[in-house]
Design a protein around this motif. Structure first.
Motif, PDB file in Angstrom:
ATOM      1  N   ILE A 159     -75.171 -50.466   8.386  1.00  0.00           N
ATOM      2  CA  ILE A 159     -75.253 -50.808   6.970  1.00  0.00           C
ATOM      3  C   ILE A 159     -76.481 -51.670   6.724  1.00  0.00           C
ATOM      4  O   ILE A 159     -76.709 -52.663   7.426  1.00  0.00           O
ATOM      5  CB  ILE A 159     -73.993 -51.565   6.512  1.00  0.00           C
ATOM      6  CG1 ILE A 159     -72.761 -50.687   6.700  1.00  0.00           C
ATOM      7  CG2 ILE A 159     -74.114 -52.021   5.071  1.00  0.00           C
ATOM      8  CD1 ILE A 159     -71.464 -51.428   6.524  1.00  0.00           C
ATOM      9  N   ASP A 160     -77.290 -51.266   5.754  1.00  0.00           N
ATOM     10  CA  ASP A 160     -78.383 -52.110   5.283  1.00  0.00           C
ATOM     11  C   ASP A 160     -77.766 -53.092   4.299  1.00  0.00           C
ATOM     12  O   ASP A 160     -77.579 -52.787   3.122  1.00  0.00           O
ATOM     13  CB  ASP A 160     -79.461 -51.254   4.617  1.00  0.00           C
ATOM     14  CG  ASP A 160     -80.696 -52.052   4.229  1.00  0.00           C
ATOM     15  OD1 ASP A 160     -80.587 -53.292   4.113  1.00  0.00           O
ATOM     16  OD2 ASP A 160     -81.763 -51.455   4.030  1.00  0.00           O
ATOM     17  N   ALA A 161     -77.418 -54.264   4.791  1.00  0.00           N
ATOM     18  CA  ALA A 161     -76.628 -55.208   3.999  1.00  0.00           C
ATOM     19  C   ALA A 161     -77.389 -55.711   2.787  1.00  0.00           C
ATOM     20  O   ALA A 161     -76.808 -55.949   1.729  1.00  0.00           O
ATOM     21  CB  ALA A 161     -76.193 -56.387   4.876  1.00  0.00           C
ATOM     22  N   ALA A 162     -78.701 -55.889   2.922  1.00  0.00           N
ATOM     23  CA  ALA A 162     -79.478 -56.418   1.816  1.00  0.00           C
ATOM     24  C   ALA A 162     -79.454 -55.472   0.622  1.00  0.00           C
ATOM     25  O   ALA A 162     -79.410 -55.900  -0.525  1.00  0.00           O
ATOM     26  CB  ALA A 162     -80.915 -56.668   2.262  1.00  0.00           C
ATOM     27  N   ARG A 163     -79.482 -54.180   0.905  1.00  0.00           N
ATOM     28  CA  ARG A 163     -79.504 -53.198  -0.179  1.00  0.00           C
ATOM     29  C   ARG A 163     -78.111 -52.660  -0.502  1.00  0.00           C
ATOM     30  O   ARG A 163     -77.934 -51.917  -1.461  1.00  0.00           O
ATOM     31  CB  ARG A 163     -80.433 -52.034   0.189  1.00  0.00           C
ATOM     32  CG  ARG A 163     -81.898 -52.446   0.205  1.00  0.00           C
ATOM     33  CD  ARG A 163     -82.791 -51.335   0.749  1.00  0.00           C
ATOM     34  NE  ARG A 163     -84.190 -51.676   0.643  1.00  0.00           N
ATOM     35  CZ  ARG A 163     -84.840 -52.459   1.487  1.00  0.00           C
ATOM     36  NH1 ARG A 163     -84.204 -52.995   2.515  1.00  0.00           N
ATOM     37  NH2 ARG A 163     -86.126 -52.734   1.324  1.00  0.00           N
ATOM     38  N   GLY A 164     -77.133 -52.961   0.349  1.00  0.00           N
ATOM     39  CA  GLY A 164     -75.776 -52.504   0.093  1.00  0.00           C
ATOM     40  C   GLY A 164     -75.603 -51.013   0.282  1.00  0.00           C
ATOM     41  O   GLY A 164     -74.810 -50.382  -0.413  1.00  0.00           O
ATOM     42  N   THR A 165     -76.350 -50.431   1.230  1.00  0.00           N
ATOM     43  CA  THR A 165     -76.285 -48.979   1.444  1.00  0.00           C
ATOM     44  C   THR A 165     -75.988 -48.673   2.907  1.00  0.00           C
ATOM     45  O   THR A 165     -76.285 -49.470   3.791  1.00  0.00           O
ATOM     46  CB  THR A 165     -77.612 -48.307   1.059  1.00  0.00           C
ATOM     47  OG1 THR A 165     -78.671 -48.871   1.849  1.00  0.00           O
ATOM     48  CG2 THR A 165     -77.921 -48.507  -0.411  1.00  0.00           C
TER      49      THR A 165
END
Length: 707
Positions: free
Chosen positions: A395-401
């Motif tokens: 998960i790319d946590a910063a972008r929420g994707t």
């Protein structure tokens, strides 16, 4: 070629492709329309133009690559596969003739020379796929709706050409267009919701989730739209569907953000429009979206992000139903952290810190902020009829994707051996996937804020595609090294740029400029003693540029000691062992690389490498098959064409050998036997048998002698 009689017949009033006349007898601008978002259609005005299936495929490929010259040999291989012979080229000519006949007076849209073919970009030709891509990136809702109206079905629905290169290309393009369509649907749903059009927003959400039921942000948006419309029961029912889908398909719980939204709806405390994202704004500067996606409390906690990509592996969910297996699950996560930690370009958060998030319903954005990482790796483990199934999500946590996901299955036997095997498999798959995500990020980052790592990432896709791209990659790497003089991977990739200049004859053997590549290789070996990626790259460059085979062998051995999960390092070892004549070991190392990463994006390099091993072992049929596999992935790859010509000639397949030679010379006209000798004298200095067989095959294949 179009005959005058053909033109005359098509100009006759009754011909289906006759140009319509206006009231004054002049010609109107009847346009051709190529429709590919669904079943293929070619229309001229209101008339449907019928084409043979492969002519449809040819036009579709040219339309996707509109205004780009495509080598005719590439098209022949694309549509006729293994028959990369004069027969394939003759079939291409027939197919092209049918296409020119169908286009009639607009046949000049097909621009051809002796080697290439392209479809010109002209106002008289509409391509729905091109319009879709352009309109789907608009910030204007009516334009997005126009793009959606073009979508009838998946790209070239129902088209099946039983040729591997075309099927592979079509699968990749379908995935690309499907992804664009899903993003379009989400943005339409979001924008409809933001302006209060509940019916349109609900319809777009349901359409999105029909295509991609695992997209939680789509479930959240639909839950919010339904709740804001007063349908709290329907919103909570949608949440239950989301829970069921992610449990059944991925074996995990929904994201904490989804759980929190459902609780707010259940308690009736979700304020109208609070959770509906605003309409598509103008493009924000890099970092704006990141700051918006992190909650205020998380923004104030945790360390800053490190300069290199960073990941934390949080405890996996144990879905086996046996709590006594928790120790195995934790051990697997720890082993995975160690395996990923061998990637020098990647920061892996300490396992003891990540273990504090030992709850499947944690907020991954908060976890990432507290741990100071950009990516969260989570997953689950469960037993199924004696098989252990591991599902992993990045998960790319910063972008929420969701950046990547994968499934891994293995037989339950010795638990410790199983733990080691699974950690190796998962790490070997995640590292290249994460590198691909980072390359894409770097390519879209503003040039004013590029770090040395960003410059390295921008160079990666360029260094072996063309002479111009190779030179651009070197310029990027020089900038990276100027920013960080001890950046071993940048130094090693710069050395590899010179290696590919030699391989593709972008710089003549013996050119004094190769001294720079040799120097960069030694710098990488010195500064990157503990960097496994830098070591194997430097080794390959030095083996080709300076013939330092023993030194190169030592560098690769150290690289594999530092990171035995690197498929790239095993492939590098395969090539070097082939050069040294250790063919059995080379083939074994190729097989190890394939087990580690069977879906590597550079498979043509892998097959080309093992072809050398088979050739050195006298296994000419297998060498020819490996060369053919190389060309299935990349039909105009010069080293693959050289090996195909050589191996076919050694097998007595004279026609195929000479066809491969002709294709090779069209791509790399300066190739001669003399050049091959100069190129191979360094790497094959200790393997005269392989050298002599290669040169013999080249002569039999009709490669010019040169001087």
């Amino acid at each position: 070629m179009i005959r005058n009689g053909d033109v005359a017949r098509r100009s006759a009033p009754g011909h289906p492709l006759a140009t319509p006349k206006n009231d004054r007898g002049g010609e109107t601008a009847a346009r051709f329309r190529v429709r590919m978002l669904g079943p293929f259609e070619l229309r001229h005005g209101e008339v449907t133009v019928r084409l043979p299936r492969k002519a449809q495929a040819l036009l579709a490929y040219l339309a996707i690559n509109r205004n780009k010259p495509v080598p005719k040999d590439t098209l022949a291989t694309l549509l006729w596969g293994r028959s990369g012979t004069e027969q394939a080229r003759a079939s291409l000519r027939q197919c092209l003739a049918a296409l020119r006949t169908a286009l009639g007076a607009q046949a000049e849209l097909l621009v051809s020379d002796t080697a290439t073919l392209k479809l010109a970009d002209a106002a008289s030709l509409e391509v729905d796929a091109a319009d879709f891509l352009a309109w789907s990136r608009s910030e204007d809702l009516p334009v997005l709706q126009k793009a959606d109206a073009l979508w009838r079905d998946e790209l070239l629905a129902g088209m099946h050409i039983s040729v591997e290169p075309f099927e592979r290309w079509l699968a990749i393009e379908r995935q690309r267009f499907d992804s664009e369509h899903l993003d379009l649907l989400f943005r339409m749903a979001r924008d409809h919701a933001a302006v209060g059009d509940t019916a349109a927003a609900t319809a777009a959400c349901r359409q999105l989730l029909a295509f991609d039921p695992l997209r939680e942000e789509g479930h959240r948006l639909l839950m919010t739209v339904l709740s804001n419309a007063g349908n709290r029961g329907s919103a909570l029912l949608q949440y239950e569907r989301c829970v069921e889908i992610v449990r059944d398909e991925l074996g995990v719980e929904p994201d904490q953000e989804t759980v929190n939204l459902a609780e707010a709806i259940r308690l009736g405390i979700l304020q109208q429009d609070t959770h509906i994202p605003p309409p598509s704004p103008p493009t924000e500067p890099e970092g704006a979206a990141i700051s918006a996606s992190v909650s205020p409390e998380s923004a104030l906690t945790g360390p800053p992000l490190p300069e290199k990509p960073s990941v934390a592996i949080v405890p996996f969910a144990n879905l086996s139903g046996d709590a006594s297996q928790d120790y195995f699950v934790r051990g697997l996560v720890d082993d995975l952290a160690v395996a990923l930690g061998r990637e020098r370009w990647l920061f892996v958060s300490a396992g003891s810190s990540a273990h504090t998030f030992d709850d499947s319903r944690f907020d991954y954005r908060l976890a990432a902020a507290k741990l100071g990482v950009q990516y969260i790796l989570k997953g689950s483990i469960r037993l199924d009829h004696g098989q252990l199934l591991v599902v992993v999500q990045l998960i790319d946590a910063a972008r929420g994707t969701h950046a990547w996901s994968g499934r891994f299955q293995d037989q339950m036997d010795n638990l410790f051996a199983l733990q080691d095997r699974l950690a190796t498999k998962v790490a070997a798959a995640i590292a290249p996937a994460l590198m691909s995500v980072e390359v894409e990020r770097a390519l879209h980052k503003p040039t004013s804020s590029l770090t040395a790592f960003d410059l390295y990432l921008r160079a990666l896709p360029r260094f072996r595609t063309s002479k111009k791209d190779n030179e651009e990659a070197l310029a990027l790497l020089d900038r990276a090294i100027a920013l960080d003089p001890f950046y071993a991977s940048a130094q090693a990739l710069a050395a590899r740029c010179y290696q590919f200049q030699l391989m593709f004859d972008w710089r003549s053997p013996g050119d004094p400029g190769f001294a720079i590549g040799i120097r960069r290789g030694h710098e990488a070996a010195d500064t990157g003693r503990n960097d496994p990626e830098a070591l194997w790259m430097a080794a390959l460059a030095l083996a080709h540029l300076s013939g330092e085979l023993d030194f190169a062998h030592a560098l690769i051995e150290r690289s594999l000691t530092l990171n035995p999960n690197s498929a790239n390092a095993w492939i590098a070892s395969c090539l070097l062992e082939s050069y040294l004549g250790n063919t059995d070991m080379a083939i074994d190392h190729f097989q190890r690389a394939r087990r580690l990463n069977p879906l590597d994006m550079s498979q043509h390099l892998h097959w080309n490498t093992v072809a050398w091993a088979y050739l050195g072992a006298g296994r000419d049929e297998e060498a020819a098959d490996a060369a053919e596999r190389t060309l299935r992935v990349q039909p105009d790859y010069p080293p693959g064409l050289r090996l195909k010509a050589v191996t076919c000639a050694l097998l007595g397949k004279a026609e195929e050998a000479r066809a491969a030679t002709a294709q090779m010379l069209a791509k790399q006209p300066t190739t001669t036997v003399a050049w091959m000798k100069a190129f191979l004298q360094m790497p094959l200095q200790r393997n005269r048998k392989a050298f002599d067989r290669y040169i013999e095959g080249a002569r039999l294949a009709g490669v010019p002698e040169g001087s």
